[in-house]
Design a protein around this motif. Structure first.
Motif, short mmCIF file in Angstrom:
data_model
loop_
_atom_site.label_atom_id
_atom_site.label_comp_id
_atom_site.label_asym_id
_atom_site.label_seq_id
_atom_site.Cartn_x
_atom_site.Cartn_y
_atom_site.Cartn_z
N ALA A 116 53.06 -44.79 -11.24
CA ALA A 116 53.54 -43.46 -10.85
C ALA A 116 53.30 -43.20 -9.37
O ALA A 116 54.14 -42.60 -8.68
N VAL A 117 52.16 -43.65 -8.84
CA VAL A 117 51.85 -43.43 -7.42
C VAL A 117 52.82 -44.23 -6.55
O VAL A 117 53.36 -43.72 -5.56
N VAL A 118 53.04 -45.49 -6.90
CA VAL A 118 53.93 -46.34 -6.11
C VAL A 118 55.37 -45.84 -6.19
O VAL A 118 56.10 -45.82 -5.19
N ARG A 119 55.77 -45.43 -7.38
CA ARG A 119 57.14 -44.93 -7.57
C ARG A 119 57.35 -43.63 -6.81
O ARG A 119 58.40 -43.38 -6.22
N GLY A 120 56.31 -42.77 -6.82
CA GLY A 120 56.39 -41.48 -6.15
C GLY A 120 57.29 -40.52 -6.91
O GLY A 120 57.83 -40.85 -7.97
N PRO A 121 57.48 -39.34 -6.36
CA PRO A 121 56.79 -38.84 -5.16
C PRO A 121 55.37 -38.39 -5.46
O PRO A 121 55.05 -38.07 -6.60
N ILE A 122 54.54 -38.39 -4.44
CA ILE A 122 53.20 -37.81 -4.56
C ILE A 122 53.10 -36.69 -3.53
O ILE A 122 53.71 -36.77 -2.46
N GLU A 123 52.36 -35.68 -3.86
CA GLU A 123 52.23 -34.54 -2.96
C GLU A 123 50.81 -34.00 -3.03
O GLU A 123 50.23 -33.88 -4.11
N ALA A 124 50.25 -33.70 -1.89
CA ALA A 124 48.92 -33.08 -1.80
C ALA A 124 49.05 -31.77 -1.05
O ALA A 124 49.72 -31.70 -0.03
N THR A 125 48.43 -30.74 -1.58
CA THR A 125 48.48 -29.42 -0.93
C THR A 125 47.09 -28.80 -0.95
O THR A 125 46.32 -29.00 -1.89
N ILE A 126 46.78 -28.07 0.11
CA ILE A 126 45.51 -27.36 0.19
C ILE A 126 45.65 -26.05 -0.57
O ILE A 126 46.55 -25.26 -0.30
N ARG A 127 44.76 -25.85 -1.53
CA ARG A 127 44.75 -24.61 -2.29
C ARG A 127 43.35 -24.00 -2.19
O ARG A 127 42.45 -24.32 -2.97
N GLY A 128 43.20 -23.14 -1.21
CA GLY A 128 41.89 -22.55 -1.00
C GLY A 128 40.90 -23.57 -0.48
O GLY A 128 41.04 -24.09 0.63
N HIS A 129 39.91 -23.89 -1.31
CA HIS A 129 38.85 -24.80 -0.89
C HIS A 129 38.89 -26.14 -1.60
O HIS A 129 37.86 -26.81 -1.75
N TYR A 130 40.07 -26.55 -2.03
CA TYR A 130 40.22 -27.88 -2.61
C TYR A 130 41.64 -28.36 -2.36
O TYR A 130 42.52 -27.61 -1.94
N ILE A 131 41.86 -29.65 -2.60
CA ILE A 131 43.18 -30.24 -2.47
C ILE A 131 43.72 -30.53 -3.87
O ILE A 131 43.03 -31.14 -4.69
N ALA A 132 44.93 -30.09 -4.13
CA ALA A 132 45.61 -30.37 -5.40
C ALA A 132 46.56 -31.54 -5.18
O ALA A 132 47.36 -31.55 -4.23
N TYR A 133 46.46 -32.54 -6.05
CA TYR A 133 47.32 -33.72 -5.96
C TYR A 133 48.35 -33.66 -7.09
O TYR A 133 48.00 -33.50 -8.26
N ASP A 134 49.60 -33.79 -6.71
CA ASP A 134 50.69 -33.71 -7.68
C ASP A 134 51.39 -35.07 -7.75
O ASP A 134 51.98 -35.52 -6.76
N VAL A 135 51.32 -35.71 -8.91
CA VAL A 135 51.95 -37.01 -9.13
C VAL A 135 52.84 -36.88 -10.37
O VAL A 135 52.42 -36.30 -11.38
N ASP A 136 54.03 -37.42 -10.28
CA ASP A 136 54.97 -37.35 -11.39
C ASP A 136 54.58 -38.40 -12.44
O ASP A 136 54.99 -39.56 -12.37
N LEU A 137 53.75 -37.99 -13.41
CA LEU A 137 53.23 -38.92 -14.40
C LEU A 137 54.07 -38.89 -15.67
O LEU A 137 54.54 -37.84 -16.10
N TRP A 138 54.21 -40.04 -16.26
CA TRP A 138 54.84 -40.17 -17.56
C TRP A 138 53.81 -39.83 -18.62
O TRP A 138 52.77 -40.45 -18.70
N HIS A 139 54.07 -38.77 -19.40
CA HIS A 139 53.10 -38.30 -20.40
C HIS A 139 51.74 -38.10 -19.74
O HIS A 139 50.73 -38.68 -20.16
N GLY A 140 51.71 -37.25 -18.71
CA GLY A 140 50.49 -37.05 -17.95
C GLY A 140 49.31 -36.58 -18.77
O GLY A 140 48.17 -37.01 -18.55
N GLY A 141 49.55 -35.69 -19.75
CA GLY A 141 48.45 -35.22 -20.58
C GLY A 141 47.81 -36.34 -21.37
O GLY A 141 46.57 -36.45 -21.45
N ALA A 142 48.63 -37.21 -21.95
CA ALA A 142 48.10 -38.33 -22.73
C ALA A 142 47.35 -39.31 -21.84
O ALA A 142 46.28 -39.82 -22.22
N LEU A 143 47.88 -39.57 -20.64
CA LEU A 143 47.20 -40.48 -19.72
C LEU A 143 45.86 -39.92 -19.27
O LEU A 143 44.89 -40.66 -19.09
N THR A 144 45.80 -38.60 -19.10
CA THR A 144 44.54 -37.98 -18.72
C THR A 144 43.49 -38.17 -19.81
O THR A 144 42.33 -38.51 -19.54
N VAL A 145 43.89 -37.98 -21.06
CA VAL A 145 42.98 -38.18 -22.19
C VAL A 145 42.52 -39.63 -22.24
O VAL A 145 41.32 -39.92 -22.43
#
Length: 227
Positions: A116-145
């Motif tokens: 998913a990272v190599v395929r892209g797109p990936i995006e990082a944004t500053i949200r207050g006092h942390y960085i949020a990383y957005d990656v287009d994951l296939w079944h992201g919830g399952a991969l997180t588990v």
């Protein structure tokens, strides 16, 4: 921690110093993957400082984007494999098959996440006092588990009581961080990385060696966990 580039740099330097101490006290080859974890955490934090600077316009956009890629490569491609490998290396030979299953799972997760990272797109944004990383994951919830299962599962099935206990604490920490801020989980976890690095270094420094070069605790060979 992880609330600004300056804090990331400070965290990286402190964790790096702890990691060097851990490496200096490695007693056997089996302890090397464990000792490597704090150094990986340190590099991770220093790289995120580069992400901050890129997003703030203090570095060239290409440099900031490269830092984002490296940061995610460590989080997605290295840690889900290295953590169960580090735990399994310290297990008695008869019990390594159990942790081996989590190495295989971590490898699968790493491949899927890095695709998913190599395929892209990936995006990082500053949200207050942390960085949020957005990656287009296939079944992201399952991969997180599966990611959490791979990194915490090896701890939970360890032959060592204290490692299993650390696995429970580690799992609770991940759940709390996700509950506090799911979008910032990848960035905010550095607090736990620092705590874990100190625990690893303390184990390698103070756990008494046995005659074969390993570590013992209450008459049993001992290992130390990760976050």
């Amino acid at each position: 921690m992880c609330f600004s580039p300056d804090v990331d740099v400070l965290a990286g330097l402190v964790i790096g110093a702890v990691g060097i101490d851990a490496v200096r006290h490695v007693g056997t080859a089996a302890e090397r993957p464990l000792a490597a974890l704090p150094l990986v955490f340190a590099v991770h934090q220093l790289v995120e400082a580069g992400v901050w600077w890129g997003l703030e316009g203090k570095d060239a956009a290409a440099v900031g984007h490269a830092a984002e890629w490296v940061y995610l490569a460590i989080a997605f491609g290295v840690l889900p494999i290295l953590v169960p490998v580090a735990v399994g290396a310290l297990e008695p030979v008869a019990h390594r098959r159990r942790t081996g299953a989590f190495v295989a799972l971590g490898t699968f997760v790493a491949v899927m996440l890095m695709y998913a990272v190599v395929r892209g797109p990936i995006e990082a944004t500053i949200r207050g006092h942390y960085i949020a990383y957005d990656v287009d994951l296939w079944h992201g919830g399952a991969l997180t588990v599966l990611y959490v299962l791979a990194t915490c599962g090896a701890l939970l099935v360890s032959d060592h009581v204290h490692v299993r206990a650390w696995g429970v604490v580690n799992l609770a920490a991940v759940l709390v961080l996700a509950w506090v801020n799911q979008a910032g989980l990848i960035s905010l976890w550095c607090v736990w990385a620092a705590i874990t690095s100190v625990a690893i270094a303390a184990h390698l420094r103070y756990a008494p060696p046995r005659s074969g070069g390993g570590r013992v605790s209450s008459g049993r060979s001992e290992s130390s966990p990760r976050a």
